[in-house]
Design a protein around this motif. Structure first.
Motif, PDB file in Angstrom:
ATOM      1  N   SER A  89      13.764  20.087  -3.141  1.00 46.98           N
ATOM      2  CA  SER A  89      13.265  20.105  -1.777  1.00 46.98           C
ATOM      3  C   SER A  89      13.232  18.694  -1.193  1.00 46.98           C
ATOM      4  O   SER A  89      13.020  17.719  -1.923  1.00 46.98           O
ATOM      5  CB  SER A  89      11.850  20.696  -1.779  1.00 46.98           C
ATOM      6  OG  SER A  89      11.209  20.537  -0.541  1.00 46.98           O
ATOM      7  N   VAL A  90      13.427  18.609   0.115  1.00 45.12           N
ATOM      8  CA  VAL A  90      13.204  17.370   0.854  1.00 45.12           C
ATOM      9  C   VAL A  90      12.390  17.688   2.094  1.00 45.12           C
ATOM     10  O   VAL A  90      12.511  18.761   2.679  1.00 45.12           O
ATOM     11  CB  VAL A  90      14.518  16.666   1.256  1.00 45.12           C
ATOM     12  CG1 VAL A  90      15.242  16.134   0.032  1.00 45.12           C
ATOM     13  CG2 VAL A  90      15.424  17.591   2.056  1.00 45.12           C
ATOM     14  N   ALA A  91      11.554  16.743   2.500  1.00 48.76           N
ATOM     15  CA  ALA A  91      10.736  16.930   3.691  1.00 48.76           C
ATOM     16  C   ALA A  91      10.684  15.640   4.488  1.00 48.76           C
ATOM     17  O   ALA A  91      10.727  14.547   3.917  1.00 48.76           O
ATOM     18  CB  ALA A  91       9.325  17.361   3.306  1.00 48.76           C
ATOM     19  N   ALA A  92      10.598  15.782   5.814  1.00 44.48           N
ATOM     20  CA  ALA A  92      10.551  14.632   6.724  1.00 44.48           C
ATOM     21  C   ALA A  92      11.701  13.661   6.450  1.00 44.48           C
ATOM     22  O   ALA A  92      11.535  12.446   6.501  1.00 44.48           O
ATOM     23  CB  ALA A  92       9.206  13.922   6.628  1.00 44.48           C
ATOM     24  N   LEU A  93      12.865  14.224   6.199  1.00 39.01           N
ATOM     25  CA  LEU A  93      14.064  13.424   5.924  1.00 39.01           C
ATOM     26  C   LEU A  93      14.706  13.001   7.243  1.00 39.01           C
ATOM     27  O   LEU A  93      14.980  13.841   8.103  1.00 39.01           O
ATOM     28  CB  LEU A  93      15.053  14.250   5.100  1.00 39.01           C
ATOM     29  CG  LEU A  93      16.406  13.614   4.794  1.00 39.01           C
ATOM     30  CD1 LEU A  93      16.260  12.391   3.896  1.00 39.01           C
ATOM     31  CD2 LEU A  93      17.345  14.646   4.155  1.00 39.01           C
ATOM     32  N   GLU A  94      14.985  11.715   7.390  1.00 39.75           N
ATOM     33  CA  GLU A  94      15.619  11.192   8.602  1.00 39.75           C
ATOM     34  C   GLU A  94      17.024  10.678   8.301  1.00 39.75           C
ATOM     35  O   GLU A  94      17.316  10.223   7.184  1.00 39.75           O
ATOM     36  CB  GLU A  94      14.786  10.058   9.203  1.00 39.75           C
ATOM     37  CG  GLU A  94      13.412  10.491   9.684  1.00 39.75           C
ATOM     38  CD  GLU A  94      12.670   9.371  10.402  1.00 39.75           C
ATOM     39  OE1 GLU A  94      13.252   8.758  11.316  1.00 39.75           O
ATOM     40  OE2 GLU A  94      11.507   9.112  10.033  1.00 39.75           O
ATOM     41  N   ASN A  95      17.880  10.749   9.321  1.00 35.53           N
ATOM     42  CA  ASN A  95      19.201  10.094   9.320  1.00 35.53           C
ATOM     43  C   ASN A  95      20.214  10.702   8.354  1.00 35.53           C
ATOM     44  O   ASN A  95      21.265  10.111   8.118  1.00 35.53           O
ATOM     45  CB  ASN A  95      19.071   8.600   9.008  1.00 35.53           C
ATOM     46  CG  ASN A  95      18.192   7.879  10.000  1.00 35.53           C
ATOM     47  OD1 ASN A  95      17.956   8.367  11.110  1.00 35.53           O
ATOM     48  ND2 ASN A  95      17.692   6.721   9.616  1.00 35.53           N
ATOM     49  N   ILE A  96      19.929  11.881   7.824  1.00 36.70           N
ATOM     50  CA  ILE A  96      20.842  12.546   6.905  1.00 36.70           C
ATOM     51  C   ILE A  96      21.096  13.955   7.432  1.00 36.70           C
ATOM     52  O   ILE A  96      20.159  14.739   7.601  1.00 36.70           O
ATOM     53  CB  ILE A  96      20.272  12.627   5.474  1.00 36.70           C
ATOM     54  CG1 ILE A  96      19.866  11.236   4.975  1.00 36.70           C
ATOM     55  CG2 ILE A  96      21.263  13.294   4.526  1.00 36.70           C
ATOM     56  CD1 ILE A  96      21.019  10.254   4.788  1.00 36.70           C
ATOM     57  N   ALA A  97      22.365  14.286   7.671  1.00 37.24           N
ATOM     58  CA  ALA A  97      22.691  15.509   8.399  1.00 37.24           C
ATOM     59  C   ALA A  97      22.543  16.778   7.580  1.00 37.24           C
ATOM     60  O   ALA A  97      22.376  17.862   8.148  1.00 37.24           O
ATOM     61  CB  ALA A  97      24.121  15.418   8.946  1.00 37.24           C
ATOM     62  N   HIS A  98      22.640  16.694   6.251  1.00 36.70           N
ATOM     63  CA  HIS A  98      22.619  17.913   5.426  1.00 36.70           C
ATOM     64  C   HIS A  98      21.482  17.865   4.402  1.00 36.70           C
ATOM     65  O   HIS A  98      21.696  17.619   3.211  1.00 36.70           O
ATOM     66  CB  HIS A  98      23.961  18.102   4.724  1.00 36.70           C
ATOM     67  CG  HIS A  98      25.050  18.545   5.638  1.00 36.70           C
ATOM     68  ND1 HIS A  98      25.006  19.746   6.326  1.00 36.70           N
ATOM     69  CD2 HIS A  98      26.215  17.952   5.994  1.00 36.70           C
ATOM     70  CE1 HIS A  98      26.105  19.872   7.062  1.00 36.70           C
ATOM     71  NE2 HIS A  98      26.841  18.799   6.878  1.00 36.70           N
ATOM     72  N   PRO A  99      20.259  18.152   4.846  1.00 35.58           N
ATOM     73  CA  PRO A  99      19.130  18.127   3.916  1.00 35.58           C
ATOM     74  C   PRO A  99      19.254  19.145   2.788  1.00 35.58           C
ATOM     75  O   PRO A  99      18.726  18.913   1.698  1.00 35.58           O
ATOM     76  CB  PRO A  99      17.926  18.426   4.810  1.00 35.58           C
ATOM     77  CG  PRO A  99      18.499  19.137   6.003  1.00 35.58           C
ATOM     78  CD  PRO A  99      19.839  18.507   6.223  1.00 35.58           C
ATOM     79  N   ILE A 100      19.954  20.260   3.010  1.00 35.89           N
ATOM     80  CA  ILE A 100      20.075  21.255   1.947  1.00 35.89           C
ATOM     81  C   ILE A 100      20.867  20.699   0.768  1.00 35.89           C
ATOM     82  O   ILE A 100      20.558  20.982  -0.399  1.00 35.89           O
ATOM     83  CB  ILE A 100      20.706  22.570   2.469  1.00 35.89           C
ATOM     84  CG1 ILE A 100      20.450  23.712   1.485  1.00 35.89           C
ATOM     85  CG2 ILE A 100      22.188  22.425   2.764  1.00 35.89           C
ATOM     86  CD1 ILE A 100      18.990  24.033   1.264  1.00 35.89           C
ATOM     87  N   ALA A 101      21.883  19.880   1.052  1.00 35.92           N
ATOM     88  CA  ALA A 101      22.664  19.275  -0.026  1.00 35.92           C
ATOM     89  C   ALA A 101      21.850  18.234  -0.776  1.00 35.92           C
ATOM     90  O   ALA A 101      21.976  18.087  -2.003  1.00 35.92           O
ATOM     91  CB  ALA A 101      23.937  18.650   0.543  1.00 35.92           C
ATOM     92  N   VAL A 102      21.001  17.510  -0.055  1.00 39.20           N
ATOM     93  CA  VAL A 102      20.127  16.543  -0.712  1.00 39.20           C
ATOM     94  C   VAL A 102      19.108  17.270  -1.586  1.00 39.20           C
ATOM     95  O   VAL A 102      18.822  16.860  -2.716  1.00 39.20           O
ATOM     96  CB  VAL A 102      19.412  15.650   0.321  1.00 39.20           C
ATOM     97  CG1 VAL A 102      18.558  14.602  -0.381  1.00 39.20           C
ATOM     98  CG2 VAL A 102      20.425  14.970   1.247  1.00 39.20           C
TER      99      VAL A 102
END
Length: 334
Positions: A110-123
């Motif tokens: 999981s990631v939350a409050a992620l900025e400047n990255i277009a694909h949070p699901i991949a992260v």
């Protein structure tokens, strides 16, 4: 489980209209033999996401790969202002993204409050696969993403920035019940989350969830979408569930995990979703009377269902028999 003849009779529509992805109302939803390969996702934009996920499943791919691939389609859609790179910002003008993913083994990231990255699901998937943790947030999540080769880029699009500046004029914070009811002609201006669940040819289940959260939220606000057990939960022995709508209400009842546990007790997917919605209303009736929460669930047999507080919660379905089906869920308030 319904056979094809019963399915058509209960839905009161022809196969041709289903293929045309008309909105339909069905009391029970089930994939049928020869297999239960399935992908299902929230809202109208789920159709395009399902198409990408279905290609993975058609080739015998893993459900985990299918849901990541499908959700990335929604994250990349510049007409979608509630998921991914074109999401509306918080009240300070910052686009922050949340996502989670879970596989058939109970692994999750999981990631939350992620900025400047277009694909949070991949992260989120890399958090699952390459770290000892379940969740990374904020600057730490962005740092990890860049280390893994993701592009650090400005996500605030001109259209999203213009909407934010318009909001700043009076700073009224009252999210519409269903954003898709407020859409501009010709746009695909939908709700706040894509949640996707899939069963692959081996019968394994995975799920994914991604959002930019409520538009013009307080700085630092995180909803249910990146929280395992709230916005998403998978148990490969039982089934999976995902949520959309006002995340605070979903978190309060651990919505997706509760639905899976109800299915373990024998509830069909739709009945489990309905039970959790009714619990929310019982506890929070005045608070949610003008808000939306919708749940989507599948079980190990390939049966699926949904239920929402308010009308007009739609979800997309692709099975081995039919793809590009768009269904309107039953709701508590008509």
């Amino acid at each position: 489980m319904l056979n094809r003849r019963a399915f058509i009779t209960k839905s009161a529509i022809g196969v041709s209209s289903v293929a045309a992805a008309q909105l339909i109302h069905l009391p029970v939803f089930a994939a049928t033999p020869p297999d239960n390969t399935l992908v299902i996702s929230t809202w109208d934009f789920g159709i395009a996401a399902n198409q990408a996920a279905w290609k993975v499943l058609q080739q015998g791919g893993r459900a985990l790969d299918a849901v990541e691939t499908g959700v990335k389609v929604a994250e990349e859609d510049l007409d979608n202002h509630t998921v991914g790179r074109a999401g509306y910002p918080d009240r300070e003008g910052r686009v922050t993204l949340d996502a989670c993913i879970m596989d058939e083994y109970g692994n999750c990231g999981s990631v939350a409050a992620l900025e400047n990255i277009a694909h949070p699901i991949a992260v989120a998937r890399l958090v699952m696969e390459k770290t000892p943790h379940v969740m990374l947030v904020g600057q730490g999540a962005m740092q990890f993403a860049v280390q893994q080769g993701f592009k650090n880029e400005k996500l605030l699009t001109p259209e999203a920035e213009a909407a934010w500046k318009e909001w700043l004029k009076d700073k009224t914070y009252k999210p519409p019940v269903n954003i898709e009811n407020k859409k501009k002609p010709g746009s695909r201006y939908n709700h706040d989350t894509i949640g996707m669940l899939a069963i692959d040819s081996k019968g394994n289940i995975s799920g994914a969830c991604s959002t930019s959260g409520l538009a013009f939220k307080m700085r630092g606000r995180v909803g249910d979408s990146p929280i395992i057990g709230a916005g998403l939960f998978v148990d490969n022995e039982v089934g999976a569930a995902t949520a959309t709508g006002v995340g605070e209400e979903v978190i309060r009842v651990a919505g997706s995990a509760l639905i899976v546990e109800l299915m373990r007790q024998g509830y069909p997917p739709k009945a489990a979703c309905k039970e959790v919605v009714e619990r929310i209303i019982k506890k929070r009736k005045d608070a949610v009377k003008d808000s939306q929460v919708g749940f989507l669930a599948i079980n190990k047999k390939g049966e699926y269902g949904a239920y929402a507080i308010q009308n007009d919660f739609t979800f997309a379905v692709s099975t081995s028999r039919k793809q590009d089906i768009l269904v309107t869920a039953t709701s508590y308030y008509k």
